[in-house]
Design a protein around this motif. Structure first.
Motif, PDB file in Angstrom:
ATOM      1  N   CYS A  93       0.825  -1.215   0.000  1.00 19.92           N
ATOM      2  CA  CYS A  93       0.000   0.000   0.000  1.00 19.92           C
ATOM      3  C   CYS A  93       0.860   1.266   0.000  1.00 19.92           C
ATOM      4  O   CYS A  93       0.517   2.254  -0.661  1.00 19.92           O
ATOM      5  N   SER A  94       1.961   1.241   0.710  1.00 20.04           N
ATOM      6  CA  SER A  94       2.855   2.406   0.724  1.00 20.04           C
ATOM      7  C   SER A  94       3.477   2.635  -0.643  1.00 20.04           C
ATOM      8  O   SER A  94       3.718   3.783  -1.036  1.00 20.04           O
ATOM      9  N   THR A  95       3.721   1.555  -1.374  1.00 23.20           N
ATOM     10  CA  THR A  95       4.222   1.698  -2.742  1.00 23.20           C
ATOM     11  C   THR A  95       3.189   2.384  -3.615  1.00 23.20           C
ATOM     12  O   THR A  95       3.524   3.196  -4.486  1.00 23.20           O
ATOM     13  N   GLY A  96       1.901   2.080  -3.365  1.00 24.29           N
ATOM     14  CA  GLY A  96       0.847   2.781  -4.093  1.00 24.29           C
ATOM     15  C   GLY A  96       0.876   4.275  -3.830  1.00 24.29           C
ATOM     16  O   GLY A  96       0.717   5.090  -4.752  1.00 24.29           O
ATOM     17  N   VAL A 271       8.839  -1.372   0.537  1.00 25.49           N
ATOM     18  CA  VAL A 271       8.664  -0.403  -0.545  1.00 25.49           C
ATOM     19  C   VAL A 271       9.895  -0.409  -1.444  1.00 25.49           C
ATOM     20  O   VAL A 271       9.790  -0.394  -2.679  1.00 25.49           O
ATOM     21  N   ASN A 272      11.074  -0.444  -0.833  1.00 20.88           N
ATOM     22  CA  ASN A 272      12.312  -0.530  -1.613  1.00 20.88           C
ATOM     23  C   ASN A 272      12.288  -1.746  -2.533  1.00 20.88           C
ATOM     24  O   ASN A 272      12.692  -1.683  -3.702  1.00 20.88           O
ATOM     25  N   PHE A 273      11.824  -2.865  -1.987  1.00 21.72           N
ATOM     26  CA  PHE A 273      11.718  -4.098  -2.770  1.00 21.72           C
ATOM     27  C   PHE A 273      10.849  -3.890  -3.999  1.00 21.72           C
ATOM     28  O   PHE A 273      11.238  -4.219  -5.127  1.00 21.72           O
ATOM     29  N   TRP A 274       9.666  -3.317  -3.794  1.00 22.79           N
ATOM     30  CA  TRP A 274       8.746  -3.153  -4.914  1.00 22.79           C
ATOM     31  C   TRP A 274       9.271  -2.168  -5.940  1.00 22.79           C
ATOM     32  O   TRP A 274       9.184  -2.410  -7.160  1.00 22.79           O
ATOM     33  N   LEU A 275       9.823  -1.059  -5.494  1.00 20.44           N
ATOM     34  CA  LEU A 275      10.330  -0.058  -6.442  1.00 20.44           C
ATOM     35  C   LEU A 275      11.442  -0.632  -7.307  1.00 20.44           C
ATOM     36  O   LEU A 275      11.491  -0.410  -8.519  1.00 20.44           O
TER      37      LEU A 275
END
Length: 386
Positions: A93-96, A271-275
């Protein structure tokens, strides 16, 4: 109607790799692609954009509130399972929310530049992203996607840069090369390090970016990434990060460092992972070439982007940043809520030049990690080799 034209062979261009791979170099124009998309897809609606911010913040704060009950669970197994679930979901959700800040950086959030930059500054600073600094470097990435000497992220290393001999002197030819062999455990370890720390290292030291002289960093206003008139914005972005870090330090003093780690730091690592994963797989694939100056143009570079789906729920929570990324590279000021519709038209317009890969994400990541090691020092069209 699909664009049928491809570039004719031009004397002096080195396109042997493209011919060997059966890669046809497109010759369409931005005007052709834009005219294929309904005009309303380019309309920015400030109120609608704010509803997505409210949507994300509501989910994130609700998750944080629910997490306050986790430590009351008597079973250690259930308690740690609950924390792991919170970290994963909060990271998604934070990545969103990060994606919405990214929209602000592209001026896609609102017709107002003031609103875009104000909202983007708040959202990205809260996620430890230097808003203006990254906005400038990311703009360069969009203006030079797939360009060997001007792109800004996941720029391929060349044969000489990885220490291999010239191709005509290389006993292993096009590979695979034993120099890159890793045990599965070591490969997984290196992949994990990149997924967790690749993003902050890129911001701090420009890892995977162009080889600029000196300390190339999103926190150095005097480095070659930025123009002179951008320096104050870089300083302002750093101040935004410092304010967030001061807020986290204050929360640590009130609620304890462990609470900050559990509620913020670990989701931040996700978030780092997703980015990193999203960006890497959007632009790194054995099927995709890179162009050099003689052959590159904006629209050819924009087409060097892969759309991928991470599943209905994650695509939704990430505001479709991954499965509509081709559209985003062609028209970065288009709001995300029109990108799915626009992608349907872009897909028809580009035809075989539209890139979508249905390969399961874990398989695609493993394949790119092992097969995308370097490109040749010469050639106007170069493909990854291993």
């Amino acid at each position: 109607m699909a664009v049928k034209r491809t570039a004719a062979a031009t004397p002096g261009l080195q396109t042997e790799e493209a011919a060997a791979k059966g890669w046809e170099i497109p010759n369409f124009t931005i005007k052709e692609i834009r005219e294929a998309i309904p005009a309303h897809c380019f309309k920015r609606d400030t109120f609608r954009s704010f509803t997505y911010v409210l949507h994300d913040l509501t989910i994130m704060f609700s998750l944080g509130y629910l997490a306050t009950f986790i430590d009351r669970i008597p079973s250690p197994v259930l308690r740690w399972s609950a924390w792991l679930t919170y970290w994963i979901v909060q990271g998604i959700c934070s990545t969103g929310l990060w994606v919405l800040g990214h929209e602000c950086g592209h001026q896609a959030f609102s017709p107002s530049k003031l609103i875009n930059n104000s909202v983007g500054m708040v959202l990205h600073s809260a996620l430890l992203v230097p808003y203006h600094s990254w906005r400038y470097s990311h703009s360069k990435h969009h203006k030079a996607t797939g360009h060997m000497s001007k792109d800004q992220v996941f720029v391929p290393s060349t044969r000489s840069e990885v220490g291999l001999p010239p191709r005509d002197q290389d006993p292993e030819g096009d590979g695979p090369h034993s120099a890159f062999e890793e045990t599965p455990i070591m490969a997984l370890w290196n992949m994990t390090l990149m997924m967790l720390f690749g993003w902050p290292l890129y911001l701090l030291t420009n890892v995977s970016g162009q080889d600029y002289p000196g300390w190339a960093s999103h926190f150095n206003p005097y480095c070659a990434i930025f123009e002179k008139n951008q320096r104050w914005d870089v300083v302002t972005s750093t101040i935004g990060i410092l304010v967030t870090m001061a807020g986290l330090a204050y929360c640590g003093s009130v609620f304890g460092s462990l609470a900050v780690i559990k509620y913020y730091v670990i989701p931040y690592l996700f978030v780092n992972f997703w980015l990193t994963l999203i960006t890497y797989l959007q632009h790194t694939d054995p099927k995709l070439p890179h162009y050099r100056e003689n052959l590159w143009n904006f629209q050819r570079g924009a087409a060097l982007t892969v759309d991928r789906s991470y599943g209905t729920i994650i695509d939704y929570l990430h505001h479709h940043i991954s499965d509509t990324h081709v559209a985003h590279h062609f028209f970065s000021t288009m709001p995300h809520y029109h990108a799915e519709e626009a992608t349907r038209y872009i897909k028809k317009a580009l035809g075989k030049h539209y890139m979508y890969d249905p390969t399961p994400i874990a398989v695609a990541f493993w394949r790119s990690w092992n097969e995308c090691r370097f490109v040749e020092d010469e050639g106007d069209v170069v493909f990854y080799k291993n």
